[in-house]
Design an enzyme around this catalytic site. Structure first.
Site, PDB file in Angstrom:
ATOM      1  N   ILE A  70       0.839  -0.883  -0.014  1.00  0.00           N
ATOM      2  CA  ILE A  70       0.020  -0.073   0.018  1.00  0.00           C
ATOM      3  C   ILE A  70       1.054   1.271   0.122  1.00  0.00           C
ATOM      4  O   ILE A  70       1.176   1.911   1.058  1.00  0.00           O
ATOM      5  CB  ILE A  70      -0.784  -0.059   1.253  1.00  0.00           C
ATOM      6  CG1 ILE A  70      -1.812  -1.281   1.298  1.00  0.00           C
ATOM      7  CG2 ILE A  70      -1.899   1.259   1.204  1.00  0.00           C
ATOM      8  CD1 ILE A  70      -2.485  -1.175   2.455  1.00  0.00           C
ATOM      9  N   PRO A  71       1.460   1.576  -1.391  1.00  0.00           N
ATOM     10  CA  PRO A  71       2.365   2.483  -1.008  1.00  0.00           C
ATOM     11  C   PRO A  71       1.475   4.061  -0.946  1.00  0.00           C
ATOM     12  O   PRO A  71       0.394   4.093  -1.455  1.00  0.00           O
ATOM     13  CB  PRO A  71       3.169   2.760  -2.436  1.00  0.00           C
ATOM     14  CG  PRO A  71       1.929   1.877  -3.303  1.00  0.00           C
ATOM     15  CD  PRO A  71       1.656   0.996  -2.568  1.00  0.00           C
ATOM     16  N   HIS A  72       2.284   5.079  -0.258  1.00  0.00           N
ATOM     17  CA  HIS A  72       1.361   6.242   0.057  1.00  0.00           C
ATOM     18  C   HIS A  72       2.388   7.298   0.201  1.00  0.00           C
ATOM     19  O   HIS A  72       3.752   6.933   0.522  1.00  0.00           O
ATOM     20  CB  HIS A  72       0.144   6.039   1.234  1.00  0.00           C
ATOM     21  CG  HIS A  72       0.988   5.713   2.374  1.00  0.00           C
ATOM     22  ND1 HIS A  72       1.260   4.403   2.597  1.00  0.00           N
ATOM     23  CD2 HIS A  72       1.295   6.350   3.452  1.00  0.00           C
ATOM     24  CE1 HIS A  72       1.713   3.828   3.664  1.00  0.00           C
ATOM     25  NE2 HIS A  72       1.817   5.159   4.478  1.00  0.00           N
ATOM     26  N   GLY A  73       1.948   8.546   0.336  1.00  0.00           N
ATOM     27  CA  GLY A  73       3.125   9.656   0.295  1.00  0.00           C
ATOM     28  C   GLY A  73       3.551   9.828   1.772  1.00  0.00           C
ATOM     29  O   GLY A  73       2.984   9.426   2.870  1.00  0.00           O
TER      30      GLY A  73
END
Length: 146
Positions: A62-65
């Site tokens: 779950i890539p996120h900033g």
């Protein structure tokens, strides 16, 4: 419907990604194209991945900033890409890359819904087996429930 966190056109099936970073860029590009985030948000997704892995287990990343990129988020949204060939995620196999952008703390609620779905191994197998993006979206539709 644009007020959905995960509209059908944010769900994609892909043969393979050449790398973890390419998978992050692909997930981020869907969010950018949807107008949910500024293009610079993708850089912050890559930056976060460089400091802490967003691989969650059960073939899910779950890539996120970063927190510093919050001002690049216009509205909460998800993107989902299922890869036929697992992506090497720092030695783990990711089949699902879920890009996430959340206004204020909305991402925590969204993450919780995703975690519940992916904590069930039978559910993960149904997601892997879904023959079309539309069917995959239908299986994930509970993330849109408010």
């Amino acid at each position: 419907m644009t007020d959905q966190i995960l509209p059908a056109d944010h769900v994609r099936l892909a043969a393979r990604a050449t790398s973890r970073d390419d998978a992050i860029r692909e997930a981020g590009a869907i969010l950018v194209a949807a107008g949910a985030v500024e293009p610079g948000y993708i850089d912050s997704m890559l930056e976060r991945e460089g400091s802490v892995s967003t691989y969650m287990g059960n073939f899910l990343a779950i890539p996120h900033g970063t927190n510093e990129a919050k001002d690049q988020i216009r509205r909460s949204a998800l993107s989902v890409i299922r890869y036929d060939e697992p992506v090497d995620w720092d030695g783990e196999e990711a089949r699902f890359v879920v890009g996430i952008a959340g206004i204020e703390n909305e991402h925590l609620d969204i993450l919780s819904k995703i975690a519940i779905i992916f904590s069930d191994e039978d559910e993960v197998q149904r997601l892997i087996a879904a023959p079309t993006a539309a069917e995959l979206h239908a299986l994930l539709s509970e993330v849109n429930a408010s």
